[in-house]
Write a protein that holds these residues in place. Structure first.
Motif, mmCIF file in Angstrom:
data_model
loop_
_atom_site.group_PDB
_atom_site.id
_atom_site.type_symbol
_atom_site.label_atom_id
_atom_site.label_comp_id
_atom_site.label_asym_id
_atom_site.label_seq_id
_atom_site.Cartn_x
_atom_site.Cartn_y
_atom_site.Cartn_z
ATOM 1 N N TYR A 97 0.876 -1.178 0.000
ATOM 2 C CA TYR A 97 0.000 0.000 0.000
ATOM 3 C C TYR A 97 0.911 1.225 0.000
ATOM 4 O O TYR A 97 1.540 1.534 1.012
ATOM 5 C CB TYR A 97 -0.900 0.007 1.235
ATOM 6 N N ASP A 98 1.014 1.888 -1.108
ATOM 7 C CA ASP A 98 1.949 3.000 -1.275
ATOM 8 C C ASP A 98 1.507 4.182 -0.417
ATOM 9 O O ASP A 98 0.518 4.847 -0.720
ATOM 10 C CB ASP A 98 2.018 3.394 -2.750
ATOM 11 N N ASP A 114 4.524 4.609 5.306
ATOM 12 C CA ASP A 114 5.304 3.385 5.131
ATOM 13 C C ASP A 114 6.696 3.697 4.587
ATOM 14 O O ASP A 114 7.689 3.098 5.017
ATOM 15 C CB ASP A 114 4.578 2.427 4.183
ATOM 16 N N TRP A 115 6.781 4.615 3.632
ATOM 17 C CA TRP A 115 8.088 4.985 3.078
ATOM 18 C C TRP A 115 8.958 5.640 4.153
ATOM 19 O O TRP A 115 10.175 5.425 4.198
ATOM 20 C CB TRP A 115 7.942 5.926 1.894
ATOM 21 N N LYS A 116 8.346 6.435 5.012
ATOM 22 C CA LYS A 116 9.097 7.092 6.084
ATOM 23 C C LYS A 116 9.682 6.054 7.038
ATOM 24 O O LYS A 116 10.846 6.154 7.460
ATOM 25 C CB LYS A 116 8.190 8.056 6.841
ATOM 26 N N VAL A 117 8.871 5.057 7.396
ATOM 27 C CA VAL A 117 9.347 3.989 8.274
ATOM 28 C C VAL A 117 10.443 3.184 7.586
ATOM 29 O O VAL A 117 11.491 2.883 8.162
ATOM 30 C CB VAL A 117 8.187 3.064 8.684
ATOM 31 N N LEU A 118 10.210 2.849 6.313
ATOM 32 C CA LEU A 118 11.173 2.052 5.558
ATOM 33 C C LEU A 118 12.515 2.763 5.422
ATOM 34 O O LEU A 118 13.583 2.136 5.435
ATOM 35 C CB LEU A 118 10.598 1.720 4.185
ATOM 36 N N SER A 119 12.477 4.084 5.305
ATOM 37 C CA SER A 119 13.715 4.851 5.126
ATOM 38 C C SER A 119 14.635 4.733 6.334
ATOM 39 O O SER A 119 15.851 4.915 6.219
ATOM 40 C CB SER A 119 13.387 6.324 4.858
ATOM 41 N N ARG A 120 14.092 4.419 7.504
ATOM 42 C CA ARG A 120 14.916 4.238 8.699
ATOM 43 C C ARG A 120 15.832 3.018 8.572
ATOM 44 O O ARG A 120 16.853 2.925 9.259
ATOM 45 C CB ARG A 120 14.020 4.082 9.932
ATOM 46 N N TYR A 122 9.913 -8.743 -1.939
ATOM 47 C CA TYR A 122 10.010 -7.327 -1.569
ATOM 48 C C TYR A 122 9.217 -6.404 -2.484
ATOM 49 O O TYR A 122 9.251 -5.187 -2.315
ATOM 50 C CB TYR A 122 11.472 -6.874 -1.463
ATOM 51 N N ASN A 123 8.485 -6.956 -3.454
ATOM 52 C CA ASN A 123 7.555 -6.103 -4.201
ATOM 53 C C ASN A 123 6.159 -6.157 -3.596
ATOM 54 O O ASN A 123 5.192 -5.690 -4.195
ATOM 55 C CB ASN A 123 7.531 -6.464 -5.687
ATOM 56 N N ALA A 124 6.058 -6.735 -2.396
ATOM 57 C CA ALA A 124 4.815 -6.723 -1.623
ATOM 58 C C ALA A 124 5.188 -6.440 -0.170
ATOM 59 O O ALA A 124 5.035 -7.280 0.710
ATOM 60 C CB ALA A 124 4.071 -8.038 -1.758
ATOM 61 N N THR A 125 5.726 -5.245 0.060
ATOM 62 C CA THR A 125 6.299 -4.858 1.351
ATOM 63 C C THR A 125 5.357 -3.973 2.147
ATOM 64 O O THR A 125 4.661 -3.131 1.595
ATOM 65 C CB THR A 125 7.630 -4.101 1.132
ATOM 66 N N GLN A 126 5.351 -4.174 3.457
ATOM 67 C CA GLN A 126 4.727 -3.235 4.387
ATOM 68 C C GLN A 126 5.748 -2.897 5.464
ATOM 69 O O GLN A 126 6.608 -3.724 5.800
ATOM 70 C CB GLN A 126 3.486 -3.849 5.042
ATOM 71 N N LEU A 129 8.964 -5.082 9.488
ATOM 72 C CA LEU A 129 8.974 -5.193 8.033
ATOM 73 C C LEU A 129 8.205 -6.457 7.653
ATOM 74 O O LEU A 129 8.456 -7.531 8.206
ATOM 75 C CB LEU A 129 10.415 -5.278 7.525
ATOM 76 N N ILE A 130 7.279 -6.320 6.722
ATOM 77 C CA ILE A 130 6.444 -7.453 6.318
ATOM 78 C C ILE A 130 6.630 -7.698 4.826
ATOM 79 O O ILE A 130 6.464 -6.787 4.016
ATOM 80 C CB ILE A 130 4.950 -7.187 6.614
ATOM 81 N N TYR A 131 7.009 -8.914 4.491
ATOM 82 C CA TYR A 131 7.094 -9.350 3.097
ATOM 83 C C TYR A 131 5.998 -10.385 2.854
ATOM 84 O O TYR A 131 5.948 -11.402 3.535
ATOM 85 C CB TYR A 131 8.445 -10.006 2.796
ATOM 86 N N ARG A 132 5.176 -10.145 1.858
ATOM 87 C CA ARG A 132 4.076 -11.067 1.546
ATOM 88 C C ARG A 132 4.329 -11.788 0.218
ATOM 89 O O ARG A 132 5.359 -11.642 -0.404
ATOM 90 C CB ARG A 132 2.744 -10.309 1.491
#
Length: 214
Positions: free
Chosen positions: A41-42, A46-52, A107-111, A121-124
């Protein structure tokens, strides 16, 4: 000014080209980072969390386990091909005679969700189960928690939940200073209480899980 000619000039040009390639390659390598991930879900949050997690990019984290007499190796990579398997964020390698590799999540279905001193980090959309969990696709939860003493800790396997009809998962843990806040956390050291709301589908009621990660 000295003017180079002959072999010296050719050597100078070769070294100049090498340096440019190294510098260019470094820029490309760094720029990829988390951008290789595709969020399920773009969202900006989520991007802010991932950037950490950027400092953990482009590195394989590996752990070996023995489960009921069977030996496995698990490999996790942030936004990259875990174990060299294209698209895989987490893989399981059976160390038996078949050496079978199973994709746990891609990793193309990341949360990515997180709080002050942890990120989940969630990989589906991993490989489907053969006989468990209604043959749904596997998924991986990687809990990355603050530890100021290590840049990148050791990957651990905490649990595999597959004895249910749906919403099965693998749970991993990794310590890293990358997710530590600038100011010391008020949470007690060595203990994090995480409540995960996992939706099997957007319209279904969330399941609630609790884990104390020591």
């Amino acid at each position: 000014m000295e003017v180079l000619s002959g072999p010296s000039r050719r050597l100078f040009l070769v070294w100049t080209l090498v340096i440019q390639l190294v510098l260019y390659g470094s820029v490309v390598f760094t720029a990829e980072g988390i951008k290789s991930c595709k969020l399920l879900y773009d969202s900006k949050s989520d991007w802010k969390v991932l950037s950490r997690l950027e400092p953990l990019a482009n590195k394989n984290f590996t752990v070996e386990t023995m489960e009921q007499g069977e030996s496995y190796t698990y490999v996790f990579q942030l936004c990259g091909d875990a174990g060299g398997v294209p698209g895989a964020g987490v893989v399981q390698v059976d160390k038996g005679t078949e050496k079978k590799t199973t994709v746990i999540g891609v990793y193309n279905a990341t949360q990515a969700i997180g709080a002050n001193d942890w990120v989940m980090l969630i990989y589906r959309n991993g490989d489907a189960y053969n006989a468990h969990c209604s043959k749904e696709k596997r998924k991986a939860f990687v809990m990355i928690s603050c530890n100021r003493k290590v840049d990148m800790g050791q990957l651990e396997v905490l649990s595999e939940e597959r004895e249910r009809e749906q919403d099965c998962f693998y749970l991993f843990k990794l310590d890293s200073s990358a997710v530590c806040p600038d100011v010391q956390s008020k949470l007690s050291t060595g203990s994090i209480l995480l409540i995960m709301c996992v939706n099997s589908a957007k319209t279904q009621t969330p399941y609630m899980y609790q884990y104390e990660i020591l």
